[in-house]
Design a protein around this motif. Structure first.
Motif, PDB file in Angstrom:
ATOM      1  N   GLN A  64       0.836  -1.205   0.000  1.00  0.00           N
ATOM      2  CA  GLN A  64       0.000   0.000   0.000  1.00  0.00           C
ATOM      3  C   GLN A  64       0.872   1.256   0.000  1.00  0.00           C
ATOM      4  O   GLN A  64       0.591   2.207  -0.728  1.00  0.00           O
ATOM      5  CB  GLN A  64      -0.905  -0.021   1.249  1.00  0.00           C
ATOM      6  CG  GLN A  64      -1.802   1.180   1.393  1.00  0.00           C
ATOM      7  CD  GLN A  64      -3.067   1.058   0.559  1.00  0.00           C
ATOM      8  OE1 GLN A  64      -3.262   0.066  -0.150  1.00  0.00           O
ATOM      9  NE2 GLN A  64      -3.919   2.042   0.642  1.00  0.00           N
ATOM     10  N   GLY A  65       1.929   1.237   0.805  1.00  0.00           N
ATOM     11  CA  GLY A  65       2.852   2.372   0.858  1.00  0.00           C
ATOM     12  C   GLY A  65       3.430   2.665  -0.519  1.00  0.00           C
ATOM     13  O   GLY A  65       3.469   3.814  -0.961  1.00  0.00           O
ATOM     14  N   HIS A  66       3.832   1.604  -1.219  1.00  0.00           N
ATOM     15  CA  HIS A  66       4.412   1.789  -2.559  1.00  0.00           C
ATOM     16  C   HIS A  66       3.398   2.416  -3.513  1.00  0.00           C
ATOM     17  O   HIS A  66       3.747   3.235  -4.358  1.00  0.00           O
ATOM     18  CB  HIS A  66       4.875   0.437  -3.126  1.00  0.00           C
ATOM     19  CG  HIS A  66       6.019  -0.137  -2.367  1.00  0.00           C
ATOM     20  ND1 HIS A  66       6.236  -1.487  -2.252  1.00  0.00           N
ATOM     21  CD2 HIS A  66       7.022   0.448  -1.668  1.00  0.00           C
ATOM     22  CE1 HIS A  66       7.318  -1.693  -1.531  1.00  0.00           C
ATOM     23  NE2 HIS A  66       7.812  -0.544  -1.152  1.00  0.00           N
ATOM     24  N   LEU A  67       2.132   2.023  -3.378  1.00  0.00           N
ATOM     25  CA  LEU A  67       1.105   2.599  -4.258  1.00  0.00           C
ATOM     26  C   LEU A  67       0.988   4.108  -4.053  1.00  0.00           C
ATOM     27  O   LEU A  67       0.552   4.841  -4.935  1.00  0.00           O
ATOM     28  CB  LEU A  67      -0.261   1.961  -3.995  1.00  0.00           C
ATOM     29  CG  LEU A  67      -0.430   0.480  -4.352  1.00  0.00           C
ATOM     30  CD1 LEU A  67      -1.857   0.033  -4.071  1.00  0.00           C
ATOM     31  CD2 LEU A  67      -0.087   0.206  -5.803  1.00  0.00           C
ATOM     32  N   TYR A  68       1.373   4.559  -2.856  1.00  0.00           N
ATOM     33  CA  TYR A  68       1.289   5.991  -2.554  1.00  0.00           C
ATOM     34  C   TYR A  68       2.659   6.669  -2.591  1.00  0.00           C
ATOM     35  O   TYR A  68       2.822   7.780  -2.089  1.00  0.00           O
ATOM     36  CB  TYR A  68       0.611   6.195  -1.187  1.00  0.00           C
ATOM     37  CG  TYR A  68      -0.891   5.989  -1.270  1.00  0.00           C
ATOM     38  CD1 TYR A  68      -1.758   7.062  -1.457  1.00  0.00           C
ATOM     39  CD2 TYR A  68      -1.433   4.709  -1.218  1.00  0.00           C
ATOM     40  CE1 TYR A  68      -3.121   6.867  -1.563  1.00  0.00           C
ATOM     41  CE2 TYR A  68      -2.799   4.501  -1.331  1.00  0.00           C
ATOM     42  CZ  TYR A  68      -3.645   5.584  -1.504  1.00  0.00           C
ATOM     43  OH  TYR A  68      -4.992   5.382  -1.612  1.00  0.00           O
ATOM     44  N   GLY A  69       3.629   5.965  -3.168  1.00  0.00           N
ATOM     45  CA  GLY A  69       4.952   6.576  -3.358  1.00  0.00           C
ATOM     46  C   GLY A  69       5.811   6.622  -2.114  1.00  0.00           C
ATOM     47  O   GLY A  69       6.785   7.365  -2.060  1.00  0.00           O
ATOM     48  N   ILE A  70       5.474   5.832  -1.090  1.00  0.00           N
ATOM     49  CA  ILE A  70       6.288   5.816   0.138  1.00  0.00           C
ATOM     50  C   ILE A  70       7.175   4.574   0.100  1.00  0.00           C
ATOM     51  O   ILE A  70       6.715   3.491  -0.277  1.00  0.00           O
ATOM     52  CB  ILE A  70       5.399   5.758   1.405  1.00  0.00           C
ATOM     53  CG1 ILE A  70       4.329   6.838   1.319  1.00  0.00           C
ATOM     54  CG2 ILE A  70       6.218   5.912   2.672  1.00  0.00           C
ATOM     55  CD1 ILE A  70       3.197   6.629   2.306  1.00  0.00           C
ATOM     56  N   LYS A  90       6.866   3.826   9.585  1.00  0.00           N
ATOM     57  CA  LYS A  90       5.433   4.137   9.640  1.00  0.00           C
ATOM     58  C   LYS A  90       4.626   2.842   9.821  1.00  0.00           C
ATOM     59  O   LYS A  90       3.657   2.803  10.573  1.00  0.00           O
ATOM     60  CB  LYS A  90       5.040   4.869   8.343  1.00  0.00           C
ATOM     61  CG  LYS A  90       3.606   5.267   8.256  1.00  0.00           C
ATOM     62  CD  LYS A  90       3.361   6.652   8.803  1.00  0.00           C
ATOM     63  CE  LYS A  90       1.927   6.791   9.176  1.00  0.00           C
ATOM     64  NZ  LYS A  90       1.234   7.914   9.169  1.00  0.00           N
ATOM     65  N   THR A  91       5.022   1.793   9.101  1.00  0.00           N
ATOM     66  CA  THR A  91       4.319   0.513   9.203  1.00  0.00           C
ATOM     67  C   THR A  91       4.382  -0.015  10.632  1.00  0.00           C
ATOM     68  O   THR A  91       3.371  -0.425  11.199  1.00  0.00           O
ATOM     69  CB  THR A  91       4.951  -0.512   8.230  1.00  0.00           C
ATOM     70  OG1 THR A  91       4.914   0.032   6.919  1.00  0.00           O
ATOM     71  CG2 THR A  91       4.216  -1.836   8.244  1.00  0.00           C
ATOM     72  N   ILE A 123      -1.536   4.761   5.807  1.00  0.00           N
ATOM     73  CA  ILE A 123      -0.089   4.763   5.599  1.00  0.00           C
ATOM     74  C   ILE A 123       0.419   6.083   5.007  1.00  0.00           C
ATOM     75  O   ILE A 123       1.535   6.499   5.277  1.00  0.00           O
ATOM     76  CB  ILE A 123       0.337   3.541   4.724  1.00  0.00           C
ATOM     77  CG1 ILE A 123       1.847   3.331   4.755  1.00  0.00           C
ATOM     78  CG2 ILE A 123      -0.126   3.660   3.292  1.00  0.00           C
ATOM     79  CD1 ILE A 123       2.373   2.741   5.994  1.00  0.00           C
ATOM     80  N   HIS A 124      -0.405   6.751   4.203  1.00  0.00           N
ATOM     81  CA  HIS A 124       0.072   7.979   3.560  1.00  0.00           C
ATOM     82  C   HIS A 124      -0.443   9.238   4.266  1.00  0.00           C
ATOM     83  O   HIS A 124      -0.486  10.313   3.663  1.00  0.00           O
ATOM     84  CB  HIS A 124      -0.347   7.987   2.083  1.00  0.00           C
ATOM     85  CG  HIS A 124      -1.825   7.899   1.882  1.00  0.00           C
ATOM     86  ND1 HIS A 124      -2.560   6.788   2.226  1.00  0.00           N
ATOM     87  CD2 HIS A 124      -2.722   8.788   1.394  1.00  0.00           C
ATOM     88  CE1 HIS A 124      -3.830   7.001   1.958  1.00  0.00           C
ATOM     89  NE2 HIS A 124      -3.954   8.207   1.451  1.00  0.00           N
ATOM     90  N   ASN A 125      -0.809   9.095   5.550  1.00  0.00           N
ATOM     91  CA  ASN A 125      -1.328  10.232   6.336  1.00  0.00           C
ATOM     92  C   ASN A 125      -2.452  10.975   5.616  1.00  0.00           C
ATOM     93  O   ASN A 125      -2.333  12.175   5.331  1.00  0.00           O
ATOM     94  CB  ASN A 125      -0.215  11.229   6.651  1.00  0.00           C
ATOM     95  CG  ASN A 125       0.824  10.632   7.540  1.00  0.00           C
ATOM     96  OD1 ASN A 125       0.510   9.803   8.396  1.00  0.00           O
ATOM     97  ND2 ASN A 125       2.070  11.001   7.328  1.00  0.00           N
ATOM     98  N   PRO A 126      -3.547  10.296   5.311  1.00  0.00           N
ATOM     99  CA  PRO A 126      -4.628  10.982   4.590  1.00  0.00           C
ATOM    100  C   PRO A 126      -5.266  12.064   5.462  1.00  0.00           C
ATOM    101  O   PRO A 126      -5.243  11.965   6.685  1.00  0.00           O
ATOM    102  CB  PRO A 126      -5.629   9.852   4.315  1.00  0.00           C
ATOM    103  CG  PRO A 126      -5.379   8.859   5.389  1.00  0.00           C
ATOM    104  CD  PRO A 126      -3.914   8.923   5.687  1.00  0.00           C
ATOM    105  N   LYS A 127      -5.835  13.066   4.795  1.00  0.00           N
ATOM    106  CA  LYS A 127      -6.523  14.127   5.554  1.00  0.00           C
ATOM    107  C   LYS A 127      -7.936  13.701   5.874  1.00  0.00           C
ATOM    108  O   LYS A 127      -8.536  14.163   6.823  1.00  0.00           O
ATOM    109  CB  LYS A 127      -6.546  15.413   4.731  1.00  0.00           C
ATOM    110  CG  LYS A 127      -5.157  15.977   4.582  1.00  0.00           C
ATOM    111  CD  LYS A 127      -5.177  17.288   3.846  1.00  0.00           C
ATOM    112  CE  LYS A 127      -3.771  17.844   3.808  1.00  0.00           C
ATOM    113  NZ  LYS A 127      -3.531  18.726   2.716  1.00  0.00           N
ATOM    114  N   ILE A 128      -8.458  12.835   5.008  1.00  0.00           N
ATOM    115  CA  ILE A 128      -9.830  12.383   5.224  1.00  0.00           C
ATOM    116  C   ILE A 128      -9.905  10.883   4.943  1.00  0.00           C
ATOM    117  O   ILE A 128      -9.335  10.390   3.977  1.00  0.00           O
ATOM    118  CB  ILE A 128     -10.816  13.230   4.372  1.00  0.00           C
ATOM    119  CG1 ILE A 128     -12.229  12.674   4.457  1.00  0.00           C
ATOM    120  CG2 ILE A 128     -10.422  13.358   2.939  1.00  0.00           C
ATOM    121  CD1 ILE A 128     -13.263  13.697   4.030  1.00  0.00           C
ATOM    122  N   LEU A 129     -10.558  10.197   5.860  1.00  0.00           N
ATOM    123  CA  LEU A 129     -10.679   8.745   5.735  1.00  0.00           C
ATOM    124  C   LEU A 129     -12.131   8.431   5.411  1.00  0.00           C
ATOM    125  O   LEU A 129     -13.031   8.862   6.135  1.00  0.00           O
ATOM    126  CB  LEU A 129     -10.277   8.115   7.078  1.00  0.00           C
ATOM    127  CG  LEU A 129     -10.272   6.606   7.208  1.00  0.00           C
ATOM    128  CD1 LEU A 129      -9.229   6.005   6.272  1.00  0.00           C
ATOM    129  CD2 LEU A 129      -9.930   6.201   8.641  1.00  0.00           C
TER     130      LEU A 129
END
Lengths: 320, 264
Positions: A104-110, A118-119, A154-160
């Motif tokens: 999932q992190g990779h999908l968001y460039g992390i 973070k994980t 994982i990517h610190n979203p602002k809204i879930l």
């Protein structure tokens, strides 16, 4: 008040070949660091709204802005603000807990050390650290749901945004999910939007939008909405609801709602109503209850029909 | 690396790696994919040995096991490349794909990830089968071995992309099987692996030249220095070049197909 973090205006959507539109002019505003619930019966338009908010569907008319960014014009940017939890788990069963989050992190460039740290932090916080090397297919339903939420953060979203997050979970696991959502709202200041068909879950939201047949029926804080309805509700279970309703209505000049074997009244004067019920109708009912109006009462009041249709009520049992 | 490159390369690598991890964690897939080509080669190769002298390209000095080796290699790669795309349908049905679609992953990243993962599995299988080449009587120099592996890799990429385009549009594995079976055998039979292109009637010749497998097969066959070269349509570099052109066109179509679906 500051600008809403999520703004939906006049959203319209029709599926090809369907007679009625799935959404007709849905408008919503969600404030930052709040839990917002979209409450409605199955088929009411919740999932379509969710798909549009999550960028899976493009609205046919209307506007959706998340953190001020238009979902249609800049979907990629919106995706980076959004954490999405689907009703059907979006986990890979053959990967371990940790691998699912890395992916999932990779999908968001992390990647790299930032991703590993973070994980670890997320898994520890959600009590899944001991399970990190376990294949996802071996987790319980509640654990899978927690992993799903962990993954979406994982990517610190602002809204879930979560689509029916507690479907298929036992009551304890449901509570766990809600406690965690409240924790995220309070400690991390994450805005949470959740769709649900469960009335008791809607009570946990700061604000709700009640939707039915693709329209917003009413919007606001759940206890305020109930209080605005006012009075008390008497729900009577009777083998002959029509006869009982007629008898009571004639006596008090009230209107009633008959929903299956239930008759519901909102009497203005409770003492004489209950006196009459106990004294003159004792053979005509099985049981009755008195309470403040529920969200279901609100729903019935606004739509003129029950939240659950008969078939669904029977499937789910009473007390839903 | 720019942000746009990161949002293509990193998800693509991760998606491809995931395909491989899923492959080696499912023992049945490993056994099936490594065992099937050997059994097919041994059975067909030995079984048809008696009828072989009458076949096109047959010479007295070559056994059918050897003659059939390149054809069996492309058959293996063909089946694996196409059917690894079942994971696209599984991912959609199991809900995994929607998680990818709502991430800020470029369409190119998504396609490259899924396709290169599947192609790598086909390549591994191809290399495994290729390791049996000495048993068939081939002695390959390092250069020709490299050439064969390269040709197998490009052919796998081409076929996986083709399978992806179909799989993306379908939501049932049975439907995908049926559709692909309609294409698979004709593609193989009309690739030059079964009979040489120059002897075919004009309408079949047309299909043979439009078949992406034809060029992959030619490149593999030339690199293997197989005796039945008469069925090759082009030399190694030209065949590989045409195959790469097919890859590029199919990738563009795949990206288009994904973006259509993304728009809902």
């Amino acid at each position: 008040m500051s600008e809403p973090i999520l703004k939906v205006k006049d959203l319209v959507y029709s599926y090809p070949g369907q007679k009625h539109p799935a959404l007709r002019n849905i408008s919503l505003e969600v404030n930052e660091a709040s839990i917002f619930g979209i409450l409605g019966p199955n088929g009411g338009g919740k999932s379509t709204t969710f798909k549009i908010l999550s960028t899976l569907l493009r609205p046919q008319q209307g506007e959706v802005r998340i953190c001020g960014v238009d979902v249609v014009r800049q979907p990629s940017q919106v995706r980076s603000f959004l954490g999405v939890v689907f009703q059907a788990p979006a986990l890979d069963k053959k990967l371990t807990v940790e691998e699912n989050i890395y992916h999932q992190g990779h999908l968001y460039g992390i990647r790299g050390a930032a991703l590993i740290q973070k994980t670890e932090a997320l898994l520890k916080r959600l009590g899944l650290w001991e399970k990190k090397d376990e294949k996802t297919e071996n987790l319980s339903g509640g654990q899978k749901r927690r992993l799903e939420i962990t993954k979406s953060l994982i990517h610190n979203p602002k809204i879930l945004i979560l689509d029916e997050p507690t479907t298929g979970l036992d009551p304890l696991a449901r509570r766990e999910v809600w406690n965690y959502l409240k924790f995220l709202r309070e400690k991390e200041k994450i805005t949470i939007l959740v769709t649900t068909h469960l009335l008791d879950e809607a009570e946990d939201c700061d604000e709700i939008a009640l939707i039915d047949k693709g329209q917003v029926v009413c919007c606001g804080n759940p206890s305020k909405l109930r209080n605005d309805l006012g009075g008390n509700v008497v729900n009577i279970k009777s083998p002959h609801p029509n006869e009982l309703s007629e008898k009571i209505c004639n006596q008090f000049n009230l209107s009633s709602r008959i929903l299956g074997k239930d008759v519901r009244f909102r009497p203005a004067e409770m003492t004489s109503f209950l006196g009459f019920l106990l004294r003159d109708c004792s053979l005509e009912y099985d049981s009755f209850s008195v309470g403040k109006p529920t969200l279901e009462d609100l729903f019935i009041e606004k739509t003129g029909h029950r939240f659950w249709d008969e078939a669904t009520s029977n499937d789910l049992g009473e007390g839903v | 690396m720019t942000e746009a490159q990161t949002m293509t390369a990193l998800p693509a690598l991760s998606l491809a790696r995931r395909e491989l991890v899923r492959f080696y964690r499912q023992k049945a897939r490993i056994i099936g994919s490594l065992g099937t080509p050997i059994v097919l080669w041994a059975l067909l190769g030995s079984g048809l040995q008696a009828a072989f002298p009458a076949m096109p390209g047959a010479t007295a000095s070559i056994s059918y096991l050897k003659y059939f080796f390149p054809g069996n290699l492309v058959l293996t790669v063909l089946f694996t490349s196409i059917f690894t795309n079942i994971s696209v349908i599984e991912d959609r049905n199991e809900g995994f794909l929607q998680g990818v679609l709502v991430a800020p992953v470029s369409q190119l990243g998504l396609v490259l990830g899924k396709v290169s993962g599947g192609a790598l599995i086909a390549l591994i299988q191809g290399i495994f089968f290729l390791s049996l080449a000495p048993l068939a009587g081939f002695s390959l120099s390092l250069i020709s071995l490299f050439q064969v592996v390269l040709a197998v890799a490009v052919t796998s990429l081409c076929l996986t992309t083709l399978g992806f385009i179909f799989a993306w549009r379908l939501d049932s594995i049975q439907g995908f099987h049926s559709i692909m079976n309609l294409f698979l055998m004709p593609m193989w039979l009309l690739s030059g692996a079964f009979f040489p292109a120059h002897r075919a009637p004009w309408f079949l010749k047309l299909v043979i030249y439009l078949n992406p497998l034809t060029y992959g097969f030619s490149a593999i066959q030339v690199a293997l220095k197989s005796e039945n070269l008469s069925s090759s349509v082009l030399g190694y570099s030209s065949a590989l070049g045409v195959e790469l052109l097919f890859v590029a066109v199919l990738l563009l179509i795949a990206i288009r197909v994904v973006s259509d679906r993304k728009k809902g």
